[in-house]
Scaffold this motif. Sequence first.
Motif, short mmCIF file in Angstrom:
data_model
loop_
_atom_site.label_atom_id
_atom_site.label_comp_id
_atom_site.label_asym_id
_atom_site.label_seq_id
_atom_site.Cartn_x
_atom_site.Cartn_y
_atom_site.Cartn_z
N LEU A 146 45.39 21.20 56.24
CA LEU A 146 46.04 20.00 55.68
C LEU A 146 45.11 19.16 54.82
N LYS A 147 44.12 19.81 54.20
CA LYS A 147 43.25 19.11 53.26
C LYS A 147 43.84 19.23 51.85
N LEU A 148 44.96 18.60 51.67
CA LEU A 148 45.74 18.81 50.46
C LEU A 148 45.09 18.21 49.21
N LYS A 149 44.11 17.32 49.38
CA LYS A 149 43.45 16.76 48.21
C LYS A 149 42.67 17.81 47.44
N TRP A 150 42.30 18.92 48.11
CA TRP A 150 41.57 20.00 47.45
C TRP A 150 42.50 21.05 46.86
N LEU A 151 43.80 20.90 47.07
CA LEU A 151 44.73 21.95 46.69
C LEU A 151 44.74 22.20 45.18
N ALA A 152 44.72 21.12 44.40
CA ALA A 152 44.75 21.28 42.94
C ALA A 152 43.51 22.02 42.44
N LEU A 153 42.36 21.74 43.04
CA LEU A 153 41.13 22.40 42.64
C LEU A 153 41.17 23.89 42.99
N VAL A 154 41.67 24.20 44.18
CA VAL A 154 41.75 25.61 44.59
C VAL A 154 42.73 26.37 43.70
N VAL A 155 43.85 25.75 43.38
CA VAL A 155 44.82 26.39 42.49
C VAL A 155 44.21 26.63 41.11
N ALA A 156 43.42 25.68 40.63
CA ALA A 156 42.74 25.86 39.35
C ALA A 156 41.76 27.04 39.42
N GLY A 157 41.03 27.15 40.53
CA GLY A 157 40.11 28.27 40.69
C GLY A 157 40.83 29.61 40.69
N ILE A 158 41.95 29.68 41.40
CA ILE A 158 42.73 30.91 41.43
C ILE A 158 43.26 31.24 40.04
N SER A 159 43.80 30.24 39.36
CA SER A 159 44.42 30.47 38.05
C SER A 159 43.42 30.98 37.02
N LEU A 160 42.26 30.34 36.93
CA LEU A 160 41.27 30.72 35.92
C LEU A 160 40.71 32.11 36.19
N GLN A 161 40.43 32.43 37.44
CA GLN A 161 39.81 33.71 37.73
C GLN A 161 40.82 34.85 37.73
N VAL A 162 42.04 34.59 38.14
CA VAL A 162 43.07 35.62 38.08
C VAL A 162 43.45 35.90 36.63
N ALA A 163 43.40 34.89 35.77
CA ALA A 163 43.71 35.10 34.34
C ALA A 163 42.73 36.10 33.73
N ASN A 164 41.43 35.95 34.02
CA ASN A 164 40.45 36.92 33.52
C ASN A 164 40.67 38.30 34.13
N LEU A 165 40.94 38.36 35.41
CA LEU A 165 41.19 39.65 36.06
C LEU A 165 42.40 40.34 35.45
N TYR A 166 43.46 39.59 35.22
CA TYR A 166 44.68 40.14 34.61
C TYR A 166 44.40 40.68 33.22
N GLY A 167 43.68 39.89 32.41
CA GLY A 167 43.38 40.32 31.05
C GLY A 167 42.54 41.58 31.00
N TYR A 168 41.53 41.66 31.84
CA TYR A 168 40.65 42.83 31.81
C TYR A 168 41.29 44.07 32.41
N ILE A 169 42.19 43.90 33.37
CA ILE A 169 42.93 45.05 33.88
C ILE A 169 43.81 45.63 32.78
N LEU A 170 44.46 44.76 32.00
CA LEU A 170 45.28 45.25 30.90
C LEU A 170 44.43 45.94 29.85
N CYS A 171 43.24 45.42 29.58
CA CYS A 171 42.33 46.10 28.65
C CYS A 171 41.98 47.49 29.17
N LYS A 172 41.66 47.57 30.45
CA LYS A 172 41.24 48.83 31.04
C LYS A 172 42.38 49.84 31.07
N MET A 173 43.61 49.34 31.28
CA MET A 173 44.75 50.23 31.41
C MET A 173 45.50 50.43 30.09
#
Length: 213
Positions: A146-173
């Motif tokens: 229930l530490k919801l004040k950190w939720l926006a930061l964690v979502v930002a971390g997931i979004s930025l790093q998954v975006a790179n992972l998604y892009g490079y997987i498409l490059c590889k495939m």
Amino acid sequence: MKQALVDDTEDVSLDFGNEEELAFRKAKIRHPLATFFHLFFRVSAIVTYVCCDWFGKSFVGCFVTVLLLLSLDFWSVKNVTGRLLVGLRWWNQIDEDGKSHWIFEARKVSPNNIAATEAEARIFWLGLIICPMIWIVFFFGTLFSLKLKWLALVVAGISLQVANLYGYILCKMGGNSDISKVTASFLSQTMFQTACPGDFQKPGLEGLEIHQH
């Protein structure tokens, strides 16, 4: 007798190029600076987040610091380390009609050029895959604690790093947009290649295969 010796040596070929290429590919690190910063920003963001959550007193200061590290990581991985370590690159461009196009590039394999080293490729893909998983763990930890004040930061971390992972997987495939199919195949392939590094093949250094969406 002399003729027999000549015949025995006619079919012998010495291919020193393949030995040199194999030795180069197994070299530990060819781009030490790029390899360092590929991991530095994303690992620093994770460590800073954990330390702030445990010991930090200034929420705003911690939030800004982690977000800055995540942004630097996104930029460096997208624009620098992917191109140097594995020969992949992706970006978005707007054409004359105002339409948005996603472009995924992979350097073509060339016998005249030496591929990136195995160690660099393993570091690149493992860092690209493991760190988003850690942020996903942080996401559920934030919800359950229930530490919801950190939720926006964690979502930002997931979004930025998954975006790179998604892009490079498409490059590889090869730019295949059916990410649900290619991701499972690619992740299992990457883990297997990590366990058996001798079978790992990476893009070469000549030309680019370009895929648009």
